[in-house]
Design a protein around this motif. Structure first.
Motif, short mmCIF file in Angstrom:
data_model
loop_
_atom_site.label_atom_id
_atom_site.label_comp_id
_atom_site.label_asym_id
_atom_site.label_seq_id
_atom_site.Cartn_x
_atom_site.Cartn_y
_atom_site.Cartn_z
N PHE A 148 0.86 -1.18 0.00
CA PHE A 148 0.00 0.00 0.00
C PHE A 148 0.90 1.23 0.00
CE2 PHE A 148 0.00 -2.09 4.17
CZ PHE A 148 0.75 -1.21 4.93
N ASP A 150 0.19 4.52 1.11
CA ASP A 150 0.09 5.57 2.11
C ASP A 150 0.90 5.20 3.36
OD1 ASP A 150 -1.63 3.50 2.64
OD2 ASP A 150 -3.23 4.75 3.44
N LYS A 151 1.19 6.21 4.17
CA LYS A 151 1.94 6.00 5.40
C LYS A 151 0.97 6.15 6.55
CE LYS A 151 5.19 9.03 6.42
NZ LYS A 151 6.52 9.69 6.46
N GLN A 152 0.53 5.02 7.09
CA GLN A 152 -0.52 5.00 8.11
C GLN A 152 -0.07 4.12 9.27
OE1 GLN A 152 -3.26 6.72 8.20
NE2 GLN A 152 -3.31 7.58 6.15
N SER A 155 -2.33 1.69 11.49
CA SER A 155 -3.70 1.70 10.98
C SER A 155 -4.29 0.29 11.04
CB SER A 155 -3.72 2.20 9.53
OG SER A 155 -4.90 1.82 8.87
N ARG A 158 -4.76 -1.15 7.54
CA ARG A 158 -3.51 -1.57 6.90
C ARG A 158 -2.88 -2.77 7.63
NH1 ARG A 158 -5.36 0.39 3.06
NH2 ARG A 158 -4.86 2.43 2.19
N ASN A 159 -2.98 -2.80 8.95
CA ASN A 159 -2.44 -3.95 9.69
C ASN A 159 -3.01 -5.27 9.18
OD1 ASN A 159 -1.08 -2.19 11.41
ND2 ASN A 159 -2.50 -2.45 13.12
N PHE A 161 -4.53 -5.93 6.14
CA PHE A 161 -4.90 -5.78 4.74
C PHE A 161 -5.01 -7.14 4.05
CE2 PHE A 161 -0.63 -6.83 3.83
CZ PHE A 161 -0.51 -7.08 2.48
N VAL A 185 1.65 -1.93 11.23
CA VAL A 185 2.29 -1.15 10.18
C VAL A 185 3.22 -0.13 10.82
CG1 VAL A 185 1.86 0.54 8.35
CG2 VAL A 185 0.42 -1.49 8.56
N PRO A 189 5.19 3.39 3.80
CA PRO A 189 4.28 2.56 3.01
C PRO A 189 4.77 1.11 2.93
CG PRO A 189 4.71 4.64 1.89
CD PRO A 189 5.67 4.57 3.04
N GLY A 190 3.91 0.19 3.31
CA GLY A 190 4.25 -1.23 3.20
C GLY A 190 5.23 -1.74 4.23
#
Length: 449
Positions: A148, A150-152, A155, A158-159, A161, A185, A189-190
């Motif tokens: 992904f 974005d820098k989250q 999140s 995202r954790n 995904f 995360v 990103p990623g």
């Protein structure tokens, strides 16, 4: 348990192949797979292993030997305590081994060195308890793009995904005895961090080694790459390895770093250990930042230490006393490492430095409670692999503790690592080099490390 009994149990579990595995100088897993019917033979006497395995660059080519004799062959002897049936590789098991030469453990083998340093502590009735924390990027294999963009940090979306990847990874790590504490995360990103419970003695390094390889294998099954290359993207955060230390009494299990009456709740033993880390920090960088790529990590504001200092709950310092490090959780965090650090070497070197601090009753100076990246006047850490190797060779005490055969092998491999990079990248060592990631770095470190 007898090897015949082990083999019978493996057959009942559906195992057809056994990997007999070791960590090379870079921490890359190298192995030979043997049919189960041959495992009783190799499990008892060891399996022949090419001697140049410790004298290779990361891409697998032998370093130039010049006037050195060709490397001897070794026997890789399995340690059955590390035997695991691999849930993510049906029909396969894996066991870690030690290299032997002339019927004795090879002093160049990182795992052999780590065990010997652990045994120093055990001779005093102490058990090192160590916890590794790894950051790594998860990339789409076909494109090398983060999963992904974005820098989250932390999140929930995202954790989680990809629950299938997450759940298979959890099951695979559990098979190695790795007790996962958190998955989240990180600050790019990623980028992920997975933390797991500390372990005693050599087991801590065995689990860290197994963690890296398992993350890579499970991720590949799901169409991802999981590089432990320290700085894969120049405009994003680096990936680190943080190493937490405590000592426990072999008899009672008491945490010997804890003292409710001591400064910050730490005992004199803990302060002397920290003093050793502080004293040997410049040499330690050669082990904790083991590739030319690692030195692109040192940028202000990104929690990568640039100078020798410690702080209470200060993530920008090289060494940290975490805020919850009291009582049973009393510990010292070594934050020097990039993700590329070989866990056996990192643990052995950090424990050796702490041992010297204890023996000489060293103590660190006053803590730093500001963002270290923006401070001037603190003793600097080496800013290139060449400089770090010079510092290591000048540190006679640390070299003697780790053993000259190991240090000579390590320095030879890493000098060639730097020289090969210099030949492939004409701007190596310049400010321009530090501001970009060369395709060569991906070629050399991106997939295997």
């Amino acid at each position: 348990m007898e090897i015949a009994t082990v083999t019978r149990l493996l057959r009942a579990a559906g195992v057809r192949w056994v990997r007999i595995e070791m960590a090379d100088t870079h921490g890359i897993a190298r192995s030979k797979s043997v049919p189960l019917d041959k495992f009783p033979l190799y499990g008892a006497q060891g399996i022949n292993f090419y001697g140049g395995m410790l004298l290779q660059d990361a891409s697998g080519w032998d370093i130039p030997l010049e006037e050195r004799l060709p490397p001897p062959d070794y026997l890789l002897k399995p340690d059955l305590d590390t035997l695991v049936v691999l849930p993510h590789a049906p029909g396969e098991a894996r066991v870690i081994g030690d290299l032997y030469r002339d019927d004795a453990p090879a002093p160049e083998d990182p795992r052999v060195v780590c065990r010997r340093i652990v045994d120093l502590y055990r001779s005093q009735g102490w058990t090192p308890r160590s916890g590794f924390e790894y950051e790594f990027y998860l990339l789409v294999a076909a494109t090398r793009e983060p999963v992904f963009r974005d820098k989250q940090i932390c999140s929930t979306v995202r954790n989680n995904f990809d629950p299938a990847w997450r759940d298979e990874l959890l099951e695979a790590l559990a098979a190695h005895g790795i007790v996962v504490s958190t998955l989240s995360v990180e600050n790019a990103p990623g980028q992920f961090e997975i933390t797991f419970s500390p372990a005693d003695g050599l087991t801590a390094a065995d689990q860290a080694f197994s963690f890296r390889t398992t993350v890579k294998e499970v991720s590949r099954k799901h169409g991802y790459l999981a590089p432990f290359m320290t700085k894969p993207f120049i405009d994003q955060a680096a990936s680190g390895t943080h190493l937490h230390h405590s000592l426990v009494d072999c008899r009672t299990g008491e945490n010997l770093f804890a003292d409710p009456e001591g400064d910050y709740g730490l005992s004199e033993l803990a302060w002397h250990f920290l003093g050793g880390l502080f004293h040997h920090a410049r040499a330690l960088i050669a082990f904790f930042s083991p590739t030319p790529n690692d030195y692109k990590r040192y940028q202000p504001g990104l929690f990568a230490p640039t100078s020798i200092c410690w702080g209470y709950d200060n993530r920008s310092a090289a060494f940290r006393i975490p805020a919850d490090a009291h009582g049973a959780k009393a510990r010292i965090e070594n934050r020097l490492g990039g993700a590329a650090a070989n866990p056996y070497i990192a643990l052995a070197a950090s424990l050796a430095a702490g041992w010297d601090g204890i023996q000489r009753r060293l103590r660190p100076p006053a803590p730093i409670q500001k963002d270290v990246g923006w401070l001037e006047g603190l003793p600097p850490l080496p800013r290139s692999l060449d400089e770090a190797l010079d510092a290591l060779e000048a540190d006679r005490t640390l070299c003697d503790l780790l053993g000259r055969p190991f240090v000579e092998t390590y320095v030879a491999v890493k000098r060639w690592d730097a020289e090969k990079c210099r030949r492939r990248c004409p701007d190596y060592g310049t400010p321009e080099w530090l501001r970009r990631i060369d395709p060569y770095e991906w070629e050399e470190y991106g997939e295997l490390i």
